[in-house]
Design an enzyme around this catalytic site. Structure first.
Site, PDB file in Angstrom:
ATOM      1  N   ILE A  97       3.848 -12.959   2.276  1.00 59.83           N
ATOM      2  CA  ILE A  97       3.739 -12.195   3.522  1.00 59.83           C
ATOM      3  C   ILE A  97       4.190 -10.749   3.367  1.00 59.83           C
ATOM      4  O   ILE A  97       4.173  -9.984   4.326  1.00 59.83           O
ATOM      5  CB  ILE A  97       4.528 -12.876   4.663  1.00 59.83           C
ATOM      6  CG1 ILE A  97       5.986 -13.133   4.254  1.00 59.83           C
ATOM      7  CG2 ILE A  97       3.855 -14.169   5.077  1.00 59.83           C
ATOM      8  CD1 ILE A  97       6.832 -13.757   5.351  1.00 59.83           C
ATOM      9  N   GLY A  98       4.571 -10.357   2.159  1.00 63.41           N
ATOM     10  CA  GLY A  98       4.962  -8.972   1.924  1.00 63.41           C
ATOM     11  C   GLY A  98       5.263  -8.748   0.461  1.00 63.41           C
ATOM     12  O   GLY A  98       5.553  -9.697  -0.269  1.00 63.41           O
ATOM     13  N   SER A  99       5.171  -7.489   0.022  1.00 61.12           N
ATOM     14  CA  SER A  99       5.466  -7.197  -1.382  1.00 61.12           C
ATOM     15  C   SER A  99       5.911  -5.759  -1.542  1.00 61.12           C
ATOM     16  O   SER A  99       5.569  -4.895  -0.738  1.00 61.12           O
ATOM     17  CB  SER A  99       4.226  -7.442  -2.253  1.00 61.12           C
ATOM     18  OG  SER A  99       3.171  -6.586  -1.854  1.00 61.12           O
ATOM     19  N   GLY A 100       6.686  -5.525  -2.598  1.00 61.79           N
ATOM     20  CA  GLY A 100       7.162  -4.187  -2.924  1.00 61.79           C
ATOM     21  C   GLY A 100       7.162  -4.019  -4.423  1.00 61.79           C
ATOM     22  O   GLY A 100       6.583  -4.833  -5.145  1.00 61.79           O
ATOM     23  N   THR A 136       9.636  -4.277  -6.588  1.00 64.14           N
ATOM     24  CA  THR A 136      10.481  -5.196  -7.352  1.00 64.14           C
ATOM     25  C   THR A 136      10.626  -6.559  -6.696  1.00 64.14           C
ATOM     26  O   THR A 136      11.414  -7.371  -7.156  1.00 64.14           O
ATOM     27  CB  THR A 136      11.897  -4.618  -7.525  1.00 64.14           C
ATOM     28  OG1 THR A 136      12.492  -4.476  -6.230  1.00 64.14           O
ATOM     29  CG2 THR A 136      11.871  -3.278  -8.222  1.00 64.14           C
ATOM     30  N   VAL A 181       8.849  -9.810  -3.888  1.00 67.31           N
ATOM     31  CA  VAL A 181       7.791 -10.434  -3.091  1.00 67.31           C
ATOM     32  C   VAL A 181       8.463 -11.236  -1.989  1.00 67.31           C
ATOM     33  O   VAL A 181       9.491 -11.873  -2.220  1.00 67.31           O
ATOM     34  CB  VAL A 181       6.923 -11.374  -3.970  1.00 67.31           C
ATOM     35  CG1 VAL A 181       5.949 -12.164  -3.113  1.00 67.31           C
ATOM     36  CG2 VAL A 181       6.175 -10.586  -5.027  1.00 67.31           C
ATOM     37  N   LYS A 210      12.871 -13.636   0.188  1.00 71.67           N
ATOM     38  CA  LYS A 210      12.602 -12.429  -0.592  1.00 71.67           C
ATOM     39  C   LYS A 210      13.044 -12.686  -2.018  1.00 71.67           C
ATOM     40  O   LYS A 210      14.208 -12.991  -2.267  1.00 71.67           O
ATOM     41  CB  LYS A 210      13.347 -11.227  -0.021  1.00 71.67           C
ATOM     42  CG  LYS A 210      13.058  -9.936  -0.791  1.00 71.67           C
ATOM     43  CD  LYS A 210      13.711  -8.758  -0.114  1.00 71.67           C
ATOM     44  CE  LYS A 210      13.497  -7.483  -0.909  1.00 71.67           C
ATOM     45  NZ  LYS A 210      12.120  -7.012  -0.868  1.00 71.67           N
ATOM     46  N   ASP A 242      15.393   2.612   5.529  1.00 72.06           N
ATOM     47  CA  ASP A 242      13.951   2.381   5.382  1.00 72.06           C
ATOM     48  C   ASP A 242      13.348   1.924   6.706  1.00 72.06           C
ATOM     49  O   ASP A 242      12.632   0.927   6.765  1.00 72.06           O
ATOM     50  CB  ASP A 242      13.690   1.355   4.277  1.00 72.06           C
ATOM     51  CG  ASP A 242      12.289   1.493   3.678  1.00 72.06           C
ATOM     52  OD1 ASP A 242      11.633   2.522   3.947  1.00 72.06           O
ATOM     53  OD2 ASP A 242      11.850   0.584   2.959  1.00 72.06           O
TER      54      ASP A 242
END
Length: 527
Positions: A23-26, A28, A30, A46, A146
């Site tokens: 449902i999300g990623s960056g 470094t 997931v 996370k 952020d």
């Protein structure tokens, strides 16, 4: 008699969690939905790759401790954390309504944004809750760092919570509000990042969140941050050198902004003041006239969540059923795969996976709307060299008027490094290097010409700027501003053959900044 699952502590056993959709990623990490069997509850996990994360485990643990002490209706609940192989897993509450960014994207995709994405009442309702959460964090000596639509989550009941998907966005001061709360860590997303965070000269405090909050207000109205179309280095340059953005910045169709009134625009301008001391606190903003338009969570539930995509629409499916704690990789088509090095190719699972047609792997690259590409979102502290001018001439005396010629050492010259890597390849696609001169003063006030080459397609502005710092030719505090202006030149060399810009490192003692004499300024030119 069976034990009540709600009374059980949260498990730190990986096998108790059934991983589901991404449902999300960056850069470094997931974020995946998961089902916790002992608790009979769906959660968000996370997964932070500790090999990529440049923050020490001790620092991470301190930050997790700070997260665990956050108890507020507008902050996402943290449950537990544990290490699985080379990953740190953070277990948090899953909000089924998704993020405000999900809703924005859904509205834009359906073409329902022609007169603005969200109306003022909806924006005021969401942002008032965000301010309540920020006020709590700031009072407890924490900076989020952020704030953006992607980190504002909605519950199915219309509740609003700030997510900390940057993990180390929380920096505890031990709850002691009197302690020095100035940070110098480069964390955040460029489009939402406050000028003082970019400059890293004096550090920053809670007011950095207020700038990001103002950008987020624009995002909720227009669908995007003001400089979202530009690459990261251009965003840094525009933010540092231009007047603060407004609701109109970057919007081509001004008709979509007609319904937004004076109080909304005034609130945004208060947040987006370059001098952080002039920005209001979260508590002061809550008293602003605009937030009189805010309604309750039932209003959001009825008006906003009905326009939101379902969790299945938001989710990114994983191609292989996660049977182990293998690594996830994003593919060219936007899907997700488990890495091949985590299973036995001779096993039944391995043979089945190998026989399937897979999408090609792509190098990790995060768009400007997500994360700063060369900066880990888990805060990396920029190191300023102890001897900034170690490789420069050091005679004593007054400010020199004639520049000393200095070349970037071959071992550090990016263009030469790139040529060495490609020698013998016979490639016909090599672009012609651009010869540049960076003129600035060293710590002894001598004027120096630093000559180097930039090869488009091979070098990056950030990389070259870092090489100049590593060679002791540029002050570490000037990394961002040098890179931003280098990016400006290499993007449009015909129209930008020479630029003069103010240095973040400033001037020493009683010196007065002078752009003509390059005191506190630098000049970058194509030679």
């Amino acid at each position: 008699m069976s034990e009540d699952s709600s009374a059980l502590p949260w498990s730190i056993n990986r096998d108790d969690y059934e991983l589901q959709e991404v449902i999300g990623s960056g850069a470094t990490a997931v974020v995946q939905a998961a089902y916790c069997a002992p608790k009979k509850e769906k959660v968000a996990i996370k997964r932070i790759n500790l090999e990529k994360c440049q923050t020490s485990m001790d620092e991470l643990l301190k930050e997790i401790q700070a997260m665990s002490q956050c108890h507020h209706p507008n902050i996402v609940s943290y449950y537990t954390s544990f290490v699985v192989k080379d990953e740190l897993w953070l277990v948090m509450k899953l909000l089924s309504g998704g993020s405000v960014l999900d809703i924005i994207k859904h509205i834009v995709a359906k073409g329902e944004h022609k007169s603005g994405v969200l109306d003022e009442s909806t924006i005021a309702t969401i942002l008032r809750e965000v301010l309540e959460g920020l006020e709590y964090l700031h009072k407890n000596g924490q900076i989020h760092r952020d704030v953006k639509a992607g980190n504002i989550l909605l519950g199915e009941d219309g509740s609003v919570q700030i997510a900390d998907f940057g993990v180390s966005a929380f920096l505890a001061t031990g709850g002691d509000i009197t302690r020095n709360k100035v940070r110098k860590t480069f964390v955040g997303t460029p489009c939402w990042m406050a000028p003082e965070v970019m400059e890293q000269v004096r550090g920053y405090d809670f007011k950095a969140d207020i700038w990001s909050f103002g950008i987020t207000a624009i995002e909720l109205a227009t669908g995007a941050a003001p400089y979202h179309k530009y690459p990261p280095m251009k965003v840094l340059m525009l933010t540092l050198q231009n007047d603060p953005p407004s609701l109109e910045t970057g919007v081509q169709d001004k008709e979509m902004l007609k319904k937004y009134g004076k109080s909304f625009r005034k609130m945004i301008s208060l947040c987006l003041q370059k001098d952080p001391e002039k920005r209001p606190t979260a508590a002061e903003l809550l008293r602003h006239k605009f937030f009189q338009k805010a309604k309750n969570k039932e209003f959001l539930q009825e008006k906003t969540l009905q326009r939101a995509p379902t969790i299945s629409e938001r989710a990114k499916k994983v191609r292989r059923v996660p049977g182990s704690s293998g690594r996830l990789h994003k593919t060219e088509d936007g899907g997700w795969e488990w890495s091949d090095d985590e299973f036995d190719e001779e096993s039944e699972e391995g043979k089945a996976a190998i026989s399937q047609l897979r999408s090609p792997r792509v190098k990790e690259s995060i768009s400007n709307s997500e994360l700063f590409p060369t900066t880990d979102p888990v805060g990396t502290l920029l190191q300023v060299p102890e001897q900034i001018s170690a490789h420069l001439p050091q005679p004593a005396g007054q400010i020199a008027t004639q520049p000393t010629q200095v070349s970037l050492p071959p071992t550090a010259e990016p263009a030469k490094t790139a040529q060495a890597l490609s020698s013998g390849s016979g490639s016909q696609e090599t672009k012609i290097p651009i010869s540049l001169v960076l003129r600035l003063r060293n710590s002894k006030k001598e004027l120096n010409d630093i000559r180097f080459e930039f090869t488009p397609g091979r070098d990056t502005a950030e990389g070259v700027s870092q090489e100049l710092i590593s060679a002791g030719l540029v002050d570490g505090r000037d990394l961002v501003i040098v890179a931003a202006n280098l990016q400006k030149i290499v993007e449009e060399p015909q129209s930008n053959r020479s630029v003069t810009f103010k240095l973040a490192s400033g001037v020493e003692g009683s010196d007065i900044p002078d752009d003509g004499k390059l005191i506190g300024f630098a000049q970058l030119s194509i030679s």
